[in-house]
Design an enzyme around this catalytic site. Structure first.
Site, PDB file in Angstrom:
ATOM      1  N   LYS A 170       3.395   7.512 -15.765  1.00 28.15           N
ATOM      2  CA  LYS A 170       2.583   6.469 -16.403  1.00 28.15           C
ATOM      3  C   LYS A 170       1.471   6.245 -15.513  1.00 28.15           C
ATOM      4  CE  LYS A 170       1.409   2.793 -17.175  1.00 28.15           C
ATOM      5  NZ  LYS A 170      -0.095   2.301 -16.963  1.00 28.15           N
ATOM      6  N   GLU A 245       6.003   1.003  -3.140  1.00 25.28           N
ATOM      7  CA  GLU A 245       5.025   1.126  -2.213  1.00 25.28           C
ATOM      8  C   GLU A 245       3.874   0.046  -2.428  1.00 25.28           C
ATOM      9  OE1 GLU A 245       3.526   5.147  -1.880  1.00 25.28           O
ATOM     10  OE2 GLU A 245       5.524   5.843  -0.991  1.00 25.28           O
ATOM     11  N   CYS A 278      -4.698   0.518   0.024  1.00 27.34           N
ATOM     12  CA  CYS A 278      -3.764  -0.299   0.277  1.00 27.34           C
ATOM     13  C   CYS A 278      -3.503  -0.413   1.933  1.00 27.34           C
ATOM     14  CB  CYS A 278      -2.394   0.294  -0.267  1.00 27.34           C
ATOM     15  SG  CYS A 278      -2.056   1.884   0.497  1.00 27.34           S
ATOM     16  N   GLU A 376      -3.886 -10.235  -0.243  1.00 23.50           N
ATOM     17  CA  GLU A 376      -4.740  -8.968  -0.126  1.00 23.50           C
ATOM     18  C   GLU A 376      -5.691  -9.154  -1.164  1.00 23.50           C
ATOM     19  OE1 GLU A 376      -2.753  -5.719  -2.503  1.00 23.50           O
ATOM     20  OE2 GLU A 376      -3.164  -4.205  -0.999  1.00 23.50           O
TER      21      GLU A 376
HETATM   22  P1  NAD Z   1      -0.532  -2.934 -10.248  1.00 25.78           P
HETATM   23  O1  NAD Z   1       0.604  -3.430 -10.020  1.00 25.78           O
HETATM   24  O2  NAD Z   1      -1.391  -3.641 -11.340  1.00 25.78           O
HETATM   25  O3  NAD Z   1      -0.440  -1.463 -11.353  1.00 25.78           O
HETATM   26  C1  NAD Z   1      -0.171  -0.418 -10.658  1.00 25.78           C
HETATM   27  C2  NAD Z   1       0.651   0.448 -12.145  1.00 25.78           C
HETATM   28  O4  NAD Z   1       1.639  -0.473 -12.655  1.00 25.78           O
HETATM   29  C3  NAD Z   1      -0.144   0.633 -13.031  1.00 25.78           C
HETATM   30  O5  NAD Z   1      -0.018   1.901 -13.733  1.00 25.78           O
HETATM   31  C4  NAD Z   1      -0.001  -0.499 -14.186  1.00 25.78           C
HETATM   32  O6  NAD Z   1      -0.270  -0.008 -15.382  1.00 25.78           O
HETATM   33  C5  NAD Z   1       1.625  -0.404 -14.070  1.00 25.78           C
HETATM   34  N1  NAD Z   1       2.238  -1.757 -14.535  1.00 25.78           N
HETATM   35  C6  NAD Z   1       1.609  -3.085 -14.649  1.00 25.78           C
HETATM   36  N2  NAD Z   1       2.437  -3.847 -15.129  1.00 25.78           N
HETATM   37  C7  NAD Z   1       3.769  -3.138 -15.206  1.00 25.78           C
HETATM   38  C8  NAD Z   1       4.900  -3.503 -15.676  1.00 25.78           C
HETATM   39  N3  NAD Z   1       5.104  -4.820 -16.121  1.00 25.78           N
HETATM   40  N4  NAD Z   1       6.026  -2.771 -15.703  1.00 25.78           N
HETATM   41  C9  NAD Z   1       5.579  -1.328 -15.276  1.00 25.78           C
HETATM   42  N5  NAD Z   1       4.558  -1.087 -14.755  1.00 25.78           N
HETATM   43  C10 NAD Z   1       3.444  -1.949 -14.777  1.00 25.78           C
HETATM   44  O7  NAD Z   1      -1.635  -2.441  -9.284  1.00 25.78           O
HETATM   45  P2  NAD Z   1      -3.054  -1.928  -9.244  1.00 25.78           P
HETATM   46  O8  NAD Z   1      -4.016  -2.919  -9.273  1.00 25.78           O
HETATM   47  O9  NAD Z   1      -3.340  -0.565 -10.114  1.00 25.78           O
HETATM   48  O10 NAD Z   1      -3.041  -1.266  -7.873  1.00 25.78           O
HETATM   49  C11 NAD Z   1      -3.474  -2.036  -6.684  1.00 25.78           C
HETATM   50  C12 NAD Z   1      -2.312  -2.233  -5.756  1.00 25.78           C
HETATM   51  O11 NAD Z   1      -1.513  -1.027  -5.485  1.00 25.78           O
HETATM   52  C13 NAD Z   1      -2.728  -3.006  -4.431  1.00 25.78           C
HETATM   53  O12 NAD Z   1      -1.910  -4.036  -4.315  1.00 25.78           O
HETATM   54  C14 NAD Z   1      -2.643  -1.803  -3.475  1.00 25.78           C
HETATM   55  O13 NAD Z   1      -2.299  -2.385  -2.178  1.00 25.78           O
HETATM   56  C15 NAD Z   1      -1.401  -1.229  -3.953  1.00 25.78           C
HETATM   57  N6  NAD Z   1      -1.322   0.155  -3.644  1.00 25.78           N
HETATM   58  C16 NAD Z   1      -0.254   0.354  -2.645  1.00 25.78           C
HETATM   59  C17 NAD Z   1      -0.108   1.637  -1.945  1.00 25.78           C
HETATM   60  C18 NAD Z   1       0.875   2.037  -1.077  1.00 25.78           C
HETATM   61  O14 NAD Z   1       1.300   3.008  -0.789  1.00 25.78           O
HETATM   62  N7  NAD Z   1       1.670   1.300  -0.408  1.00 25.78           N
HETATM   63  C19 NAD Z   1      -0.954   2.701  -2.241  1.00 25.78           C
HETATM   64  C20 NAD Z   1      -2.314   2.358  -3.122  1.00 25.78           C
HETATM   65  C21 NAD Z   1      -2.146   1.111  -3.846  1.00 25.78           C
END
Ligand code: NAD
Length: 475
Positions: A170, A245, A278, A376
């Protein structure tokens, strides 16, 4: 405008509802995307479950061959995928062409080769043999963010498939396009139907439905901490193992004995992808003795960053992903100012460019405990604090609820050896940044995540590791 559908059981599947995907470059629509929910998720999990037994039994050599064929397909389309990703998430075309898309292909090649080299630990106990094997777990649910869509999806997908699992991915709703393109590449490579499936949709709908399926054996998630809490709770209902992650608020520790040019170069790198990384070590912690000199040089370099269209190969800083995200970033900046932090650079949207361009921002004199030092931002915003000695540097570095990574800039190997073991982080970089080896473990401590992926750690997660103990056979 193109229509992007799901990819389920080797076929394109539509949904009654859709959503509009906007390009961050100009906020114009680029695609209509199928908006999946419970129905499509169930369908995809069923397709993945049906495909699992045959894929799990497929020889390692054949699985590896198919993954290399996927890598070939990615390599043939590096330019096309790079432009698609840049249009969709606004990250630099230059990075996509030179680094990211070749890395996507490498993800497949690396895990294909690692699979073939996986060492089975066999030991002997009083004449009995212990045979340790990595059995595929089943259907893996992969949920990924928008900041590095195809890179992060394939970093999970490649080991999950290599291990013999089938997958439902997804992708993030703000960057759905390259996952869909990858589906075509896997089909062309000859991956059997149902082994890889993509359900498009919103997190609260398709994502939430996916992690709540009883037939899902693993959930691997990259994204934010609040979403991780929801996913962890859903997975707990089914006792599904999760790999998380998450975000970071990582420190850069810049000691007085550092090479100042290198320290400034590394600080500037923290604005990569317009701060939407991230791993960005956004809290600059600088030794008092060199703070004035370092700050002067850094501010000068920030002033020379070229902000603009990410398709222009000379651009250093592109747009934020979405207006909602830009407003979130700006909210952090406004509150930091209100709390008394002093702006040394940037401090707001780039009014000349308009749209989603946010000026690279640097704060100093930030009051202890201010939000901007704890939360963050995920935008082009750095803070600069000073420290008197090593002890205070370490205390400041470890002083958040996160622990993703840390950067140490020093000319002293002895200092590096003293400081690095005391930093709470999944990865510590010394005089370098973003050097990633897929053999190494990757993940975060504290609220930056649960678990490690990379090399054998990925197979540990995506497999049910089994020990088969055999008594000696009668002669
Ligand atoms: P997000 O948590 O809003 O969304 C990530 C994914 O989760 C998307 O596909 C979204 O549709 C899905 N999602 C949202 N709500 C959900 C739910 N209730 N159930 C299941 N899936 C759901 O994050 P974002 O804004 O897309 O990404 C930014 C974040 O990701 C930042 O916090 C960043 O630090 C983190 N990030 C971490 C890494 C790592 O490797 N540690 C890498 C890249 C980004």
């Amino acid at each position: 405008m193109s229509m992007v559908e799901h990819w389920i059981g080797g076929e394109r599947v539509s949904s009654g509802a859709g959503f509009t995907d906007l390009s961050p470059i100009d906020e114009q629509p680029v695609a209509q995307v199928a908006r999946g929910g419970e129905r499509e998720v169930r369908q995809a999990v069923a397709a993945a479950k049906a495909a699992f037994p045959a894929w799990a039994r497929t020889s390692r050599e054949e699985r590896a061959r198919l993954l290399h064929a996927v890598a070939d397909g990615v390599e043939r389309r590096v330019e096309q995928l790079a432009l698609l990703e840049t249009t969709d998430n606004g990250a630099l075309l230059r990075s996509h062409l030179r680094g990211v898309m070749p890395r996507v292909a490498h993800n497949f090649r690396f895990f294909a080769d690692w699979l073939l080299g996986l060492k089975h630990d066999d030991f002997e106990t009083r004449g009995h043999t212990n045979h340790v094997s990595w059995d595929p777990a089943g259907v893996c649910a992969l949920i990924t963010p928008w900041n590095a869509p195809l890179m992060l999806a394939t970093w999970k997908l490649a080991p999950a498939l290599a291990a013999g699992n089938t997958v439902v991915l997804k992708p993030a709703e703000w960057s759905p396009l390259t996952a869909s393109a990858l589906a075509d590449i896997t089909a062309e490579a000859g991956l059997p139907e149902g082994v890889f499936n993509v359900v498009q949709g919103l997190g609260a709908e398709a994502g939430a439905a996916l992690v709540d399926q009883p037939d899902v054996a693993r959930v691997s998630f990259t994204g934010s901490v609040p979403t991780a809490r929801l996913i962890g709770a859903a997975a707990a209902r089914h006792l599904t193992p999760v790999s998380l992650e998450l975000g970071g608020k990582s420190p850069s520790l810049i000691f007085a004995d550092a090479d100042l040019d290198l320290a400034v170069d590394l600080a500037i790198e923290q604005y990569d992808n317009a701060g939407q990384v991230c791993l960005a070590c956004t809290r600059l912690l600088v030794a008092e003795e060199i703070a004035a000199q370092f700050t002067e040089r850094l501010v000068d370099r920030i002033g020379r960053l070229r902000q603009g269209d990410p398709r222009d190969l000379d651009t250093d800083l592109g747009p934020q992903i979405h207006r909602r995200h830009l407003e979130r970033v700006d909210g952090f900046v406004r509150r930091a100012k209100a709390e008394g932090a002093r702006v040394l650079a940037g401090g707001g949207p780039n009014e000349e460019l308009g749209g989603l361009y946010y000026r690279p921002t640097l704060f100093t004199d930030v009051p202890d405990g201010a939000e901007i030092l704890r939360e963050e931002v995920f935008g082009p915003v750095l803070t600069l604090q000073t420290f008197r000695d090593e002890e205070q540097a370490i205390e400041l570095a470890n002083g958040t609820s996160y622990g993703l990574d840390a950067l140490v800039v020093t000319g002293s190997p002895e200092r590096a050896a003293r400081v690095t073991p005391r930093l709470v982080a999944g990865t510590v970089w010394v005089n370098c940044f973003f050097v990633r080896d897929l053999r190494a473990p990757f993940g975060g401590s504290r609220e930056s995540g649960i678990g490690r992926e990379g090399g054998t750690w990925s197979f540990d997660f995506y497999c049910d590791v089994k020990n088969t103990v055999s008594a000696p056979w009668a002669k």
